[in-house]
Design a protein around this motif. Structure first.
Motif, PDB file in Angstrom:
ATOM      1  N   ALA A   1      48.338  40.231  35.985  1.00 24.76           N
ATOM      2  CA  ALA A   1      47.646  39.288  36.864  1.00 24.76           C
ATOM      3  C   ALA A   1      47.286  38.014  36.101  1.00 24.76           C
ATOM      4  CB  ALA A   1      46.386  39.932  37.446  1.00 24.76           C
ATOM      5  N   LEU A   2      46.847  38.154  34.856  1.00 21.81           N
ATOM      6  CA  LEU A   2      46.499  36.980  34.058  1.00 21.81           C
ATOM      7  C   LEU A   2      47.731  36.128  33.770  1.00 21.81           C
ATOM      8  CD1 LEU A   2      43.884  38.516  31.610  1.00 21.81           C
ATOM      9  CD2 LEU A   2      43.456  36.907  33.486  1.00 21.81           C
ATOM     10  N   ARG A   3      48.854  36.776  33.531  1.00 23.52           N
ATOM     11  CA  ARG A   3      50.082  36.010  33.310  1.00 23.52           C
ATOM     12  C   ARG A   3      50.453  35.235  34.569  1.00 23.52           C
ATOM     13  NH1 ARG A   3      55.930  37.815  30.812  1.00 23.52           N
ATOM     14  NH2 ARG A   3      56.809  35.710  30.888  1.00 23.52           N
ATOM     15  N   ALA A   4      50.407  35.912  35.707  1.00 20.03           N
ATOM     16  CA  ALA A   4      50.723  35.242  36.968  1.00 20.03           C
ATOM     17  C   ALA A   4      49.773  34.069  37.202  1.00 20.03           C
ATOM     18  CB  ALA A   4      50.656  36.230  38.124  1.00 20.03           C
ATOM     19  N   ALA A   5      48.500  34.259  36.916  1.00 19.21           N
ATOM     20  CA  ALA A   5      47.517  33.188  37.104  1.00 19.21           C
ATOM     21  C   ALA A   5      47.764  32.036  36.139  1.00 19.21           C
ATOM     22  CB  ALA A   5      46.105  33.741  36.930  1.00 19.21           C
ATOM     23  N   ALA A   6      48.095  32.358  34.886  1.00 21.24           N
ATOM     24  CA  ALA A   6      48.337  31.317  33.883  1.00 21.24           C
ATOM     25  C   ALA A   6      49.564  30.474  34.233  1.00 21.24           C
ATOM     26  CB  ALA A   6      48.516  31.940  32.504  1.00 21.24           C
ATOM     27  N   GLU A   7      50.517  31.079  34.920  1.00 22.67           N
ATOM     28  CA  GLU A   7      51.751  30.374  35.270  1.00 22.67           C
ATOM     29  C   GLU A   7      51.700  29.721  36.653  1.00 22.67           C
ATOM     30  OE1 GLU A   7      54.703  33.424  34.647  1.00 22.67           O
ATOM     31  OE2 GLU A   7      54.599  33.199  32.466  1.00 22.67           O
ATOM     32  N   ALA A   8      50.601  29.894  37.379  1.00 23.63           N
ATOM     33  CA  ALA A   8      50.466  29.362  38.738  1.00 23.63           C
ATOM     34  C   ALA A   8      49.620  28.093  38.734  1.00 23.63           C
ATOM     35  CB  ALA A   8      49.804  30.414  39.630  1.00 23.63           C
ATOM     36  N   ASP A   9      49.622  27.395  39.885  1.00 21.18           N
ATOM     37  CA  ASP A   9      48.720  26.252  40.015  1.00 21.18           C
ATOM     38  C   ASP A   9      47.290  26.782  40.173  1.00 21.18           C
ATOM     39  OD1 ASP A   9      47.950  26.556  42.852  1.00 21.18           O
ATOM     40  OD2 ASP A   9      50.006  25.991  43.287  1.00 21.18           O
ATOM     41  N   ILE A  10      46.320  25.925  40.040  1.00 22.83           N
ATOM     42  CA  ILE A  10      44.910  26.324  40.015  1.00 22.83           C
ATOM     43  C   ILE A  10      44.485  27.101  41.256  1.00 22.83           C
ATOM     44  CG2 ILE A  10      42.538  25.420  40.028  1.00 22.83           C
ATOM     45  CD1 ILE A  10      43.769  25.422  37.286  1.00 22.83           C
ATOM     46  N   GLY A  11      44.875  26.653  42.435  1.00 21.20           N
ATOM     47  CA  GLY A  11      44.473  27.332  43.670  1.00 21.20           C
ATOM     48  C   GLY A  11      44.992  28.751  43.746  1.00 21.20           C
ATOM     49  N   LEU A  12      46.266  28.935  43.419  1.00 23.84           N
ATOM     50  CA  LEU A  12      46.849  30.268  43.432  1.00 23.84           C
ATOM     51  C   LEU A  12      46.275  31.111  42.304  1.00 23.84           C
ATOM     52  CD1 LEU A  12      48.792  32.327  44.594  1.00 23.84           C
ATOM     53  CD2 LEU A  12      50.638  31.250  43.269  1.00 23.84           C
ATOM     54  N   ALA A  13      46.051  30.516  41.151  1.00 25.65           N
ATOM     55  CA  ALA A  13      45.465  31.237  40.018  1.00 25.65           C
ATOM     56  C   ALA A  13      44.096  31.810  40.400  1.00 25.65           C
ATOM     57  CB  ALA A  13      45.336  30.320  38.806  1.00 25.65           C
ATOM     58  N   GLN A  14      43.288  31.022  41.105  1.00 27.10           N
ATOM     59  CA  GLN A  14      41.971  31.483  41.549  1.00 27.10           C
ATOM     60  C   GLN A  14      42.120  32.690  42.464  1.00 27.10           C
ATOM     61  OE1 GLN A  14      38.752  29.763  40.746  1.00 27.10           O
ATOM     62  NE2 GLN A  14      38.220  31.862  41.233  1.00 27.10           N
ATOM     63  N   ALA A  15      43.056  32.633  43.388  1.00 27.93           N
ATOM     64  CA  ALA A  15      43.282  33.745  44.306  1.00 27.93           C
ATOM     65  C   ALA A  15      43.750  34.998  43.563  1.00 27.93           C
ATOM     66  CB  ALA A  15      44.307  33.352  45.368  1.00 27.93           C
ATOM     67  N   ILE A  16      44.600  34.817  42.558  1.00 27.26           N
ATOM     68  CA  ILE A  16      45.106  35.954  41.784  1.00 27.26           C
ATOM     69  C   ILE A  16      43.976  36.652  41.030  1.00 27.26           C
ATOM     70  CG2 ILE A  16      46.561  36.617  39.814  1.00 27.26           C
ATOM     71  CD1 ILE A  16      48.515  34.369  40.775  1.00 27.26           C
ATOM     72  N   VAL A  17      43.168  35.886  40.301  1.00 32.40           N
ATOM     73  CA  VAL A  17      42.092  36.526  39.533  1.00 32.40           C
ATOM     74  C   VAL A  17      41.038  37.145  40.444  1.00 32.40           C
ATOM     75  CG1 VAL A  17      42.455  35.149  37.445  1.00 32.40           C
ATOM     76  CG2 VAL A  17      40.789  34.378  39.128  1.00 32.40           C
ATOM     77  N   ASP A  18      40.769  36.514  41.576  1.00 32.25           N
ATOM     78  CA  ASP A  18      39.805  37.085  42.520  1.00 32.25           C
ATOM     79  C   ASP A  18      40.308  38.409  43.082  1.00 32.25           C
ATOM     80  OD1 ASP A  18      38.152  34.911  42.124  1.00 32.25           O
ATOM     81  OD2 ASP A  18      38.653  33.940  44.034  1.00 32.25           O
ATOM     82  N   SER A  19      41.573  38.455  43.473  1.00 26.13           N
ATOM     83  CA  SER A  19      42.102  39.679  44.078  1.00 26.13           C
ATOM     84  C   SER A  19      42.297  40.793  43.055  1.00 26.13           C
ATOM     85  CB  SER A  19      43.414  39.400  44.810  1.00 26.13           C
ATOM     86  OG  SER A  19      44.417  39.016  43.907  1.00 26.13           O
ATOM     87  N   ALA A  20      42.488  40.443  41.777  1.00 27.35           N
ATOM     88  CA  ALA A  20      42.661  41.455  40.730  1.00 27.35           C
ATOM     89  C   ALA A  20      41.323  41.947  40.184  1.00 27.35           C
ATOM     90  CB  ALA A  20      43.511  40.897  39.598  1.00 27.35           C
ATOM     91  N   GLY A  21      40.232  41.346  40.620  1.00 28.41           N
ATOM     92  CA  GLY A  21      38.917  41.751  40.127  1.00 28.41           C
ATOM     93  C   GLY A  21      38.646  41.286  38.710  1.00 28.41           C
ATOM     94  N   VAL A  22      39.304  40.204  38.301  1.00 28.84           N
ATOM     95  CA  VAL A  22      39.113  39.657  36.962  1.00 28.84           C
ATOM     96  C   VAL A  22      37.825  38.840  36.934  1.00 28.84           C
ATOM     97  CG1 VAL A  22      40.071  38.097  35.216  1.00 28.84           C
ATOM     98  CG2 VAL A  22      41.586  39.614  36.495  1.00 28.84           C
ATOM     99  N   ILE A  23      37.019  39.081  35.917  1.00 28.48           N
ATOM    100  CA  ILE A  23      35.765  38.354  35.742  1.00 28.48           C
ATOM    101  C   ILE A  23      36.033  37.238  34.743  1.00 28.48           C
ATOM    102  CG2 ILE A  23      33.368  38.525  34.989  1.00 28.48           C
ATOM    103  CD1 ILE A  23      33.686  41.608  35.724  1.00 28.48           C
ATOM    104  N   VAL A  24      35.979  36.018  35.214  1.00 32.72           N
ATOM    105  CA  VAL A  24      36.296  34.848  34.398  1.00 32.72           C
ATOM    106  C   VAL A  24      35.014  34.293  33.807  1.00 32.72           C
ATOM    107  CG1 VAL A  24      37.337  32.553  34.423  1.00 32.72           C
ATOM    108  CG2 VAL A  24      38.254  34.347  35.893  1.00 32.72           C
ATOM    109  N   THR A  25      34.963  34.210  32.468  1.00 33.55           N
ATOM    110  CA  THR A  25      33.766  33.668  31.827  1.00 33.55           C
ATOM    111  C   THR A  25      33.982  32.268  31.276  1.00 33.55           C
ATOM    112  OG1 THR A  25      34.293  34.733  29.730  1.00 33.55           O
ATOM    113  CG2 THR A  25      32.869  35.945  31.241  1.00 33.55           C
TER     114      THR A  25
END
Length: 114
Positions: A58-82
């Motif tokens: 999920a982090l790889r997908a988010a890192a390779e995506a634009d900001i809007g999609l990256a936000q959706a990816i980390v939110d749906s994967a339950g990633v806690i961004v600090t």
């Protein structure tokens, strides 16, 4: 899990929104091909640093995506961004995921491939 730094919500109670990573400069100029190899090497070995493979994916997908999609990816994967640039994250079990700057953005001194 347990510490304030691992909270996915800011002080005001809202989720941290991702921002575009800041520019950085590599020690010496590198080509896009070299940068791509560095990134591939990191992602191939990332699961060995600990944590869950699904979160690394999920982090790889988010890192390779634009900001809007990256936000959706980390939110749906339950990633806690600090960190707003995605460089430090946690999963719901408290495992830490550190992403180097070279997987998040390109250096300012990148060379053109020949």
């Amino acid at each position: 899990m347990g510490c304030i730094a691992s909270s996915e919500k800011g002080v005001d109670g809202r989720r941290k929104k991702l921002k575009k990573p800041k520019s950085w400069k590599n020690g010496e100029p590198i080509t896009r091909a070299q940068l791509k190899r560095m990134r591939e090497e990191f992602w191939d070995t990332a699961p060995h640093y600990g944590g869950q493979k699904e979160i690394w994916d999920a982090l790889r997908a988010a890192a390779e995506a634009d900001i809007g999609l990256a936000q959706a990816i980390v939110d749906s994967a339950g990633v806690i961004v600090t960190s707003e640039d995605l460089s430090t994250c946690y999963d719901e079990r408290g495992a830490k995921y550190d992403l180097p700057k070279y997987v998040l953005s390109e250096p300012t001194n990148i060379l053109k491939d020949n």
